[in-house]
Design a protein around this motif. Sequence first.
Motif, PDB file in Angstrom:
ATOM      1  N   UNK A 116      44.072  50.297  45.878  1.00  0.00           N
ATOM      2  CA  UNK A 116      44.427  48.971  45.001  1.00  0.00           C
ATOM      3  C   UNK A 116      44.518  49.657  43.784  1.00  0.00           C
ATOM      4  N   UNK A 117      45.294  49.009  42.837  1.00  0.00           N
ATOM      5  CA  UNK A 117      45.543  49.542  41.498  1.00  0.00           C
ATOM      6  C   UNK A 117      44.412  48.887  40.725  1.00  0.00           C
ATOM      7  N   UNK A 118      44.331  49.487  39.398  1.00  0.00           N
ATOM      8  CA  UNK A 118      43.513  49.000  38.498  1.00  0.00           C
ATOM      9  C   UNK A 118      43.595  47.362  38.100  1.00  0.00           C
ATOM     10  N   UNK A 119      44.933  46.922  38.050  1.00  0.00           N
ATOM     11  CA  UNK A 119      45.227  45.618  37.652  1.00  0.00           C
ATOM     12  C   UNK A 119      44.606  44.576  38.757  1.00  0.00           C
ATOM     13  N   UNK A 120      44.749  45.070  39.959  1.00  0.00           N
ATOM     14  CA  UNK A 120      44.399  44.386  41.121  1.00  0.00           C
ATOM     15  C   UNK A 120      42.660  44.201  40.931  1.00  0.00           C
ATOM     16  N   UNK A 121      42.110  45.314  40.831  1.00  0.00           N
ATOM     17  CA  UNK A 121      40.700  45.310  40.606  1.00  0.00           C
ATOM     18  C   UNK A 121      40.200  44.259  39.680  1.00  0.00           C
ATOM     19  N   UNK A 122      40.778  44.303  38.395  1.00  0.00           N
ATOM     20  CA  UNK A 122      40.503  43.440  37.481  1.00  0.00           C
ATOM     21  C   UNK A 122      40.773  41.960  37.888  1.00  0.00           C
ATOM     22  N   UNK A 123      41.865  41.768  38.418  1.00  0.00           N
ATOM     23  CA  UNK A 123      42.344  40.201  38.802  1.00  0.00           C
ATOM     24  C   UNK A 123      41.364  39.786  39.748  1.00  0.00           C
ATOM     25  N   UNK A 124      40.899  40.694  40.659  1.00  0.00           N
ATOM     26  CA  UNK A 124      40.027  40.256  41.663  1.00  0.00           C
ATOM     27  C   UNK A 124      38.562  39.843  41.029  1.00  0.00           C
ATOM     28  N   UNK A 129      49.699  40.053  45.148  1.00  0.00           N
ATOM     29  CA  UNK A 129      50.126  38.968  46.206  1.00  0.00           C
ATOM     30  C   UNK A 129      49.047  38.393  46.808  1.00  0.00           C
ATOM     31  N   UNK A 130      48.460  39.219  47.490  1.00  0.00           N
ATOM     32  CA  UNK A 130      47.392  38.966  48.524  1.00  0.00           C
ATOM     33  C   UNK A 130      45.982  38.381  47.584  1.00  0.00           C
ATOM     34  N   UNK A 131      45.688  38.972  46.487  1.00  0.00           N
ATOM     35  CA  UNK A 131      44.654  38.535  45.730  1.00  0.00           C
ATOM     36  C   UNK A 131      44.767  37.112  45.290  1.00  0.00           C
ATOM     37  N   UNK A 132      46.008  36.668  44.952  1.00  0.00           N
ATOM     38  CA  UNK A 132      46.452  35.391  44.532  1.00  0.00           C
ATOM     39  C   UNK A 132      46.429  34.553  45.535  1.00  0.00           C
ATOM     40  N   UNK A 133      47.050  35.160  46.881  1.00  0.00           N
ATOM     41  CA  UNK A 133      46.899  34.209  47.912  1.00  0.00           C
ATOM     42  C   UNK A 133      45.344  33.768  48.326  1.00  0.00           C
ATOM     43  N   UNK A 134      44.709  34.788  48.139  1.00  0.00           N
ATOM     44  CA  UNK A 134      43.170  34.556  48.665  1.00  0.00           C
ATOM     45  C   UNK A 134      42.422  33.678  47.784  1.00  0.00           C
ATOM     46  N   UNK A 135      42.718  33.781  46.452  1.00  0.00           N
ATOM     47  CA  UNK A 135      42.330  33.110  45.218  1.00  0.00           C
ATOM     48  C   UNK A 135      42.779  31.539  45.436  1.00  0.00           C
ATOM     49  N   UNK A 136      43.873  31.214  45.588  1.00  0.00           N
ATOM     50  CA  UNK A 136      44.472  29.937  45.753  1.00  0.00           C
ATOM     51  C   UNK A 136      43.802  29.271  46.971  1.00  0.00           C
ATOM     52  N   UNK A 137      43.919  29.931  48.065  1.00  0.00           N
ATOM     53  CA  UNK A 137      43.235  29.351  49.276  1.00  0.00           C
ATOM     54  C   UNK A 137      41.745  28.987  49.221  1.00  0.00           C
ATOM     55  N   UNK A 158      45.159  38.128  53.842  1.00  0.00           N
ATOM     56  CA  UNK A 158      46.502  37.846  53.294  1.00  0.00           C
ATOM     57  C   UNK A 158      47.033  39.309  52.758  1.00  0.00           C
ATOM     58  N   UNK A 159      46.116  40.265  52.650  1.00  0.00           N
ATOM     59  CA  UNK A 159      46.583  41.591  52.378  1.00  0.00           C
ATOM     60  C   UNK A 159      47.011  42.219  53.703  1.00  0.00           C
ATOM     61  N   UNK A 168      44.597  25.683  34.958  1.00  0.00           N
ATOM     62  CA  UNK A 168      45.066  27.168  34.206  1.00  0.00           C
ATOM     63  C   UNK A 168      44.541  28.002  35.186  1.00  0.00           C
ATOM     64  N   UNK A 169      43.539  27.958  36.332  1.00  0.00           N
ATOM     65  CA  UNK A 169      43.301  29.340  37.132  1.00  0.00           C
ATOM     66  C   UNK A 169      44.441  29.408  37.926  1.00  0.00           C
ATOM     67  N   UNK A 170      44.874  28.446  38.777  1.00  0.00           N
ATOM     68  CA  UNK A 170      46.027  28.686  39.564  1.00  0.00           C
ATOM     69  C   UNK A 170      47.363  29.100  39.123  1.00  0.00           C
ATOM     70  N   UNK A 171      47.790  28.535  37.718  1.00  0.00           N
ATOM     71  CA  UNK A 171      48.845  29.022  36.989  1.00  0.00           C
ATOM     72  C   UNK A 171      48.620  30.396  37.043  1.00  0.00           C
ATOM     73  N   UNK A 172      47.741  30.912  36.284  1.00  0.00           N
ATOM     74  CA  UNK A 172      47.500  32.343  35.866  1.00  0.00           C
ATOM     75  C   UNK A 172      47.633  33.380  37.136  1.00  0.00           C
ATOM     76  N   UNK A 173      46.990  32.817  38.309  1.00  0.00           N
ATOM     77  CA  UNK A 173      46.910  33.546  39.466  1.00  0.00           C
ATOM     78  C   UNK A 173      48.395  33.857  39.826  1.00  0.00           C
ATOM     79  N   UNK A 174      48.985  32.763  39.818  1.00  0.00           N
ATOM     80  CA  UNK A 174      50.700  32.635  40.252  1.00  0.00           C
ATOM     81  C   UNK A 174      51.351  33.445  39.520  1.00  0.00           C
ATOM     82  N   UNK A 175      51.193  33.710  38.097  1.00  0.00           N
ATOM     83  CA  UNK A 175      52.006  34.582  37.133  1.00  0.00           C
ATOM     84  C   UNK A 175      51.431  35.800  37.494  1.00  0.00           C
TER      85      UNK A 175
END
Length: 172
Positions: free
Chosen positions: A79-87, A150-158, A109-110, A12-19
């Motif tokens: 960064x935006x607020x959504x980025x901070x929460x996703x991070x 996009x960068x947060x997701x790339x970092x999370x997936x790696x 990645x950023x 579920x983690x990588x799926x949601x990060x990709x979304x």
Amino acid sequence: MPPIVQALVVAAFPALVIVAALRDAISYTIPNWISLALIGLFAVAVPVLGLSPGDIGLHLAVAAAALVLGFTMFVFHWIGGGDAKLFAAGALWLGWPAAGSYAVLTSLAGGALVLAIVGLRSPYLRAFLVSSPAWLNRLAEPGEDIPYGLAIAAGALMAFPASSLVKPFLAL
């Protein structure tokens, strides 16, 4: 717990990060439901994966530090607020020591994302995007924000394979 249930929870983690990355690229927003789903699914993952109280505390501490860091960057308009929460939600899943890799990989990645978008926004490439989808034209628009999700997701997936949540699956 059956291994298939554990694998589904972990997947579920990588799926949601990709979304989240796709939504940020297309709309420049990361909906709150994605970060909330990551937090809620982590609560499900705790008993399913058998995390110890010490591990849970470490994951929570890493997430709190990431939230402070993310909102500090938000205050400075980096960064935006959504980025901070996703991070922060990503850091919750990754825990320590994977969070160190997560921060470094997200930064790298950023930087790559910024270079790619600067190149995309050059007058030479923009001419080729006339009939592109609206979201791609917006990415190429000079002066627009950078969808850092996009960068947060790339970092999370790696960094995800280094997480204590995933390591037992890699040993199989």
